[in-house]
Design an enzyme around this catalytic site. Structure first.
Site, PDB file in Angstrom:
ATOM      1  CE  LYS A 140      -4.126  -1.952   0.206  1.00 55.99           C
ATOM      2  NZ  LYS A 140      -5.141  -1.785  -0.864  1.00 55.99           N
ATOM      3  CD  GLU A 187     -10.158   3.557   0.736  1.00 52.55           C
ATOM      4  OE1 GLU A 187      -9.344   2.718   0.278  1.00 52.55           O
ATOM      5  OE2 GLU A 187     -10.099   4.770   0.433  1.00 52.55           O
ATOM      6  CB  SER A 219       0.071  -8.167  -1.222  1.00 50.86           C
ATOM      7  OG  SER A 219      -0.803  -8.936  -0.420  1.00 50.86           O
TER       8      SER A 219
END
Length: 372
Positions: free
Chosen positions: A71, A93, A360
């Site tokens: 991210k 969010e 990830s």
């Protein structure tokens, strides 16, 4: 989208198009990725797992980035864009909390106040990340509406942006939402695929047979897929959350159980009833618990360039345990869905074939689930 967001989206599109052409912006982003995020991330050969499966499994280690997941690649890019656009604050969010933590970190890095919307269901199961966001200076806003998960947090963030778009920048966390977000997030995450492609060619002297990644909204998967799309001999496989199984209705497998529809400004595959109402979702992983999927994934599936399968909660938990036992790596439950596919389908993949799994994120946030 609400009419009040049409102009802010046009403003964002123009600003991003300009930034992409600006060598100074690209150079600063590159420096931040290298010196703050920690790129390039390694491509690790999973030796013991490979021997057990009869494959050659490589792990793209996004779990080793600053904040522990992919991210941060996107949030650093978007917050830099917010600074360029002279915005006064950022909002975001989050579901699993990794995007919220990454936004909080990038906002602190560049000196902007940060507010993160998070469903109370996700706050309860991802408490460590709530603490990390607050430690980094972010305000975490609990969302009690609907299912109290990512969908509802996204709705609240969009409402907040609609109320104050002049001074607020919305840092959207995945490759979905209204244009230009899907393409912008893909671009910021494409560094994963560029690195992985160069790394596997250096290590093996050839491209892999298959690239596998989990798919929630789809940013980590579109990030690694993009570099391989033109390599037609490389199979691209996205793994959705099968939850407790399709028959139970408690899952987040949009391709297997959904149909085209619109959510949060995106026309894509969506879990909905016959009247078009969004259905509730379930996944053991908060980051895959979203009823729609990124539109570029919908197009890759339509064209046949990528295929999409699902793994259940049980399979993901088992895969996480296997990676820990064999390789000493603690994967996020989201990433564990991709691993679960490889474990389940190893014979179909083919003996001695080379596979890259996009790891990830790391699983610190999931310990309460992994080790109850």
């Amino acid at each position: 989208m609400p009419e009040t967001l049409v102009e802010p989206l046009r403003e964002l599109e123009a600003a991003y198009d300009e930034a992409k052409r600006d060598r100074g912006f690209r150079a600063r982003l590159g420096r931040e990725l290298a010196t703050y995020v920690g790129r390039p991330t390694p491509l690790t050969f999973a030796d013991r797992l490979s021997k057990e499966l009869g494959l050659r499994v490589w792990l793209k280690r996004e779990d080793l980035t600053h904040t522990g997941a992919h991210k941060i690649n996107n949030t650093v890019g978007q917050v830099l864009l917010a600074v360029r656009m002279k915005k006064k604050r950022v909002i975001a969010e989050t579901g699993a909390g990794q995007h919220g933590v990454a936004t909080a970190a990038a906002a602190a890095r560049f000196g902007l106040p940060c507010r993160v919307y998070m469903g109370t269901e996700d706050m309860a199961r991802q408490a460590p990340n709530v603490g990390r966001m607050r430690f980094l200076g972010a305000e975490v806003v609990p969302v009690e509406a609907g299912s109290r998960t990512l969908k509802d947090a996204t709705s609240e963030a969009l409402r907040a942006w609609s109320a104050d778009s002049r001074e607020t920048f919305y840092v959207l966390g995945s490759a979905l939402g209204p244009h230009p977000y899907p393409g912008m997030v893909r671009d910021f995450q494409s560094v994963i695929g560029r690195e992985a492609r160069a790394q596997i060619l250096k290590e093996e002297g050839r491209l892999p047979r298959e690239v596998v990644a989990c798919v929630g909204g789809g940013s980590n998967s579109i990030g690694i897929f993009t570099a391989f799309i033109k390599d037609e001999r490389v199979r691209l496989t996205g793994v959705e959350a099968g939850g407790r199984g399709l028959a139970s209705g408690e899952h987040a497998a949009r391709f297997a159980g959904g149909r085209p529809g619109v959510l949060h400004g995106t026309y894509t595959y969506l879990l909905q009833d016959k009247d078009g109402q969004v259905l509730p979702t379930h996944s053991v992983s908060a980051g895959l618990d979203y009823p729609a999927v990124g539109p570029e994934h919908a197009e890759l599936r339509r064209s046949g360039r990528a295929r999409y399968v699902f793994a259940t909660d049980t399979e993901a938990l088992r895969a996480a345990a296997e990676l820990g036992r064999l390789e000493g790596i603690l994967p996020a439950l989201e990433s564990s869905h991709a691993l679960a596919y490889v474990l389940r389908e190893r014979r179909k993949i083919g003996r001695s074939q080379t596979v890259i799994v996009n790891l990830s994120g790391r699983g610190d946030k999931d310990l309460a689930t992994l080790c109850p």
